[in-house]
Design a protein around this motif. Structure first.
Motif, PDB file in Angstrom:
ATOM      1  N   UNK A 120       0.833  -1.206   0.000  1.00 48.57           N
ATOM      2  CA  UNK A 120       0.000   0.000   0.000  1.00 48.57           C
ATOM      3  C   UNK A 120       0.863   1.250   0.000  1.00 48.57           C
ATOM      4  N   UNK A 121       1.945   1.225   0.770  1.00 49.02           N
ATOM      5  CA  UNK A 121       2.852   2.367   0.817  1.00 49.02           C
ATOM      6  C   UNK A 121       3.472   2.621  -0.551  1.00 49.02           C
ATOM      7  N   UNK A 122       3.913   1.562  -1.207  1.00 50.55           N
ATOM      8  CA  UNK A 122       4.497   1.711  -2.536  1.00 50.55           C
ATOM      9  C   UNK A 122       3.476   2.269  -3.514  1.00 50.55           C
ATOM     10  N   UNK A 123       2.228   1.788  -3.408  1.00 50.28           N
ATOM     11  CA  UNK A 123       1.179   2.298  -4.292  1.00 50.28           C
ATOM     12  C   UNK A 123       0.932   3.778  -4.036  1.00 50.28           C
ATOM     13  N   UNK A 124       0.900   4.165  -2.764  1.00 53.52           N
ATOM     14  CA  UNK A 124       0.683   5.578  -2.417  1.00 53.52           C
ATOM     15  C   UNK A 124       1.856   6.431  -2.895  1.00 53.52           C
ATOM     16  N   UNK A 125       3.066   5.911  -2.709  1.00 51.90           N
ATOM     17  CA  UNK A 125       4.246   6.657  -3.165  1.00 51.90           C
ATOM     18  C   UNK A 125       4.226   6.817  -4.680  1.00 51.90           C
TER      19      UNK A 125
ATOM     20  N   UNK B 205       1.556   6.790  -6.588  1.00 56.83           N
ATOM     21  CA  UNK B 205       0.476   7.735  -6.897  1.00 56.83           C
ATOM     22  C   UNK B 205       0.946   9.167  -6.642  1.00 56.83           C
ATOM     23  N   UNK B 206       1.627   9.379  -5.525  1.00 58.65           N
ATOM     24  CA  UNK B 206       2.149  10.707  -5.192  1.00 58.65           C
ATOM     25  C   UNK B 206       3.142  11.180  -6.246  1.00 58.65           C
ATOM     26  N   UNK B 207       4.018  10.272  -6.667  1.00 59.30           N
ATOM     27  CA  UNK B 207       5.010  10.622  -7.691  1.00 59.30           C
ATOM     28  C   UNK B 207       4.306  10.998  -8.996  1.00 59.30           C
ATOM     29  N   UNK B 208       3.283  10.224  -9.368  1.00 63.73           N
ATOM     30  CA  UNK B 208       2.537  10.537 -10.583  1.00 63.73           C
ATOM     31  C   UNK B 208       1.822  11.878 -10.475  1.00 63.73           C
ATOM     32  N   UNK B 209       1.254  12.156  -9.301  1.00 65.30           N
ATOM     33  CA  UNK B 209       0.579  13.441  -9.118  1.00 65.30           C
ATOM     34  C   UNK B 209       1.562  14.598  -9.232  1.00 65.30           C
TER      35      UNK B 209
END
Length: 126
Positions: free
Chosen positions: A48-53, A55-59
């Motif tokens: 989940x952390x990797x997915x959030x990271x 997503x954050x990088x993409x944003x």
């Protein structure tokens, strides 16, 4: 009888030790199960952390892209403005050049007539 009492005490202690050992083994199996469960939870949280990271990088990349696109639009506006000013200056310079050509033609015409008048005056003097 002392030997029997010693043997009974030894047997009781051995039995207690076996009971403690059994409880420890049971506790150890429970802890291993809990550890496996915790490892699963940790893996899920890491995913989940990797997915959030990600997503954050993409944003952040999308925000940067939008910013660059805005800068691009601003630059395009500036280029259009400069091109417009250049056209105006070129038009003004063209008109000025036409005026100068007309004035130059008039001056040449006057020079021709002045030279002719001087030549006629020289001829009359002679």
């Amino acid at each position: 009888m002392a030997t029997t009492n010693n043997l009974k005490a030894y047997s009781d202690r051995a039995s207690e030790a076996e009971d403690r050992l059994e409880r420890l083994e049971t506790l150890m199996v429970k802890k291993e199960d809990e550890n496996l469960e915790l490892k699963k939870v940790v893996k899920e949280l890491q995913s989940k952390l990797e997915a959030v990271q990600e997503k954050d990088r993409l944003e952040r990349l999308e925000a940067l892209l939008v910013k660059k696109e805005d800068e691009n639009l601003e630059l395009k506006k500036l280029v259009k403005e400069l091109e417009s000013k250049l056209e105006a200056v070129q038009e003004k310079a063209g008109k000025e050049a036409e005026k100068l050509q007309v004035e130059n033609a008039k001056l040449k015409y006057r020079i021709v007539h002045l030279i002719r008048a001087l030549e006629e005056a020289d001829v009359k003097r002679s």
